[in-house]
Design an enzyme around this catalytic site. Sequence first.
Site, PDB file in Angstrom:
ATOM      1  N   TYR A 135      17.816   5.156  39.433  1.00  0.00           N
ATOM      2  CA  TYR A 135      16.736   4.707  40.301  1.00  0.00           C
ATOM      3  C   TYR A 135      16.480   5.672  41.453  1.00  0.00           C
ATOM      4  CZ  TYR A 135      16.963   0.123  37.977  1.00  0.00           C
ATOM      5  OH  TYR A 135      16.933  -0.893  37.063  1.00  0.00           O
ATOM      6  N   LYS A 154      30.238   2.674  32.475  1.00  0.00           N
ATOM      7  CA  LYS A 154      30.136   3.245  31.128  1.00  0.00           C
ATOM      8  C   LYS A 154      30.689   4.665  31.155  1.00  0.00           C
ATOM      9  CE  LYS A 154      28.757   2.760  26.820  1.00  0.00           C
ATOM     10  NZ  LYS A 154      29.512   1.877  25.898  1.00  0.00           N
ATOM     11  N   ASP A 205      28.896  -2.607  28.255  1.00  0.00           N
ATOM     12  CA  ASP A 205      28.453  -3.283  27.038  1.00  0.00           C
ATOM     13  C   ASP A 205      29.431  -4.388  26.652  1.00  0.00           C
ATOM     14  OD1 ASP A 205      30.266  -1.232  26.620  1.00  0.00           O
ATOM     15  OD2 ASP A 205      29.383  -0.552  24.743  1.00  0.00           O
ATOM     16  N   ASP A 241      21.588  -4.217  37.936  1.00  0.00           N
ATOM     17  CA  ASP A 241      20.267  -4.805  37.757  1.00  0.00           C
ATOM     18  C   ASP A 241      20.201  -5.595  36.450  1.00  0.00           C
ATOM     19  OD1 ASP A 241      17.612  -5.433  37.999  1.00  0.00           O
ATOM     20  OD2 ASP A 241      16.871  -3.382  37.811  1.00  0.00           O
ATOM     21  N   ASP A 299      20.800  -9.975  35.779  1.00  0.00           N
ATOM     22  CA  ASP A 299      19.751 -10.750  35.119  1.00  0.00           C
ATOM     23  C   ASP A 299      20.294 -11.469  33.892  1.00  0.00           C
ATOM     24  OD1 ASP A 299      17.965  -9.904  37.006  1.00  0.00           O
ATOM     25  OD2 ASP A 299      16.503  -9.120  35.590  1.00  0.00           O
TER      26      ASP A 299
END
Length: 326
Positions: free
Chosen positions: A120, A167, A199, A223, A227
């Site tokens: 971002y 990750k 994951d 983010d 969610d």
Amino acid sequence: MTHEIAVIPGDGIGQEVTPAAVEVLEALEIEFEFREGEAGDAVKEETGEALPQETYDLAASADATLFGAAGETAADVILPLREAVDSFVNVRPAKAYPGVDAVRPETDLVFLRENTEGVYSGHEDRLTDDVATLTRVVTESASRQLAEFACEYVADNDYDGFTTVHKANVMRATDGLFRDTVAEVADENDIETDEVLMDAFATHVCLEPDQFDVVVCPNLAGDVLSDLAAGLVGGLGLLPSANVGPDRALFEPVHGTAPDIAGKSVANPAATILSAAMLVEYLGYDEEGAAIREAVETTLEEGPRTSDLGGDASTGGVTEAIVDRL
């Protein structure tokens, strides 16, 4: 002591739920000075700017900011507002509440998401018609700042430790730096940690969400995964959040503008009021924050409820019930 609060309702239901949260704050025995600013689609249409400079300056100088929602201009509003308060961490609780249908009612966790960098950072390029690139930025300094906040957060809130999600098995340089820095800071502060690949976390949090409490993660992972957790507790409509900087902070519900119900006085104000609870706790009023949260939870369980929760109450009716319970 009087606290200056910037109030930025924004678009859609932000115009309804933000005043509801202000009404709750006004019911407390705390001295607030509310100063309203404009931002969002309607302001851009009128002035050409989604976030006028005076609104940015208001957020940059206030003790805290309460923000509603923005529509198509969301990225042009919320990202600069986070910059205005110099936010380095996004705090997003995901909790199932009594009286609200949830896929996993045992869910009760908090995401601490790095809020300034990663993918971002905005370093994108279109090199040719066939090739576009994105540069991912991770720094030791930002990772350390987040980790220090996480250590303080778990100590202040009586958690045993936190889980680092990353990750690093694929993004070895960037997530490797993030993981190693967070682990180093936790060790310096004698805070217990474990780590999970992002994951794998996505699977584990769906199957056994109660194995997690505080989750520390890079920007994009935070983010997406927060969610995902929202889906376990009934959706984004009841979730608050905080964007915390060194000297000030910005508080906002996770939901959007809900244009289908905007202006109908049926929007659920709970997420914004819960964000207001985080705001007063940020200012040091823990008892008042807990009282707001208890009033919201009791109202969610016993009613009245807005239509999204199967009731027929108005935004004002729910707000009045919460104020009465305070």
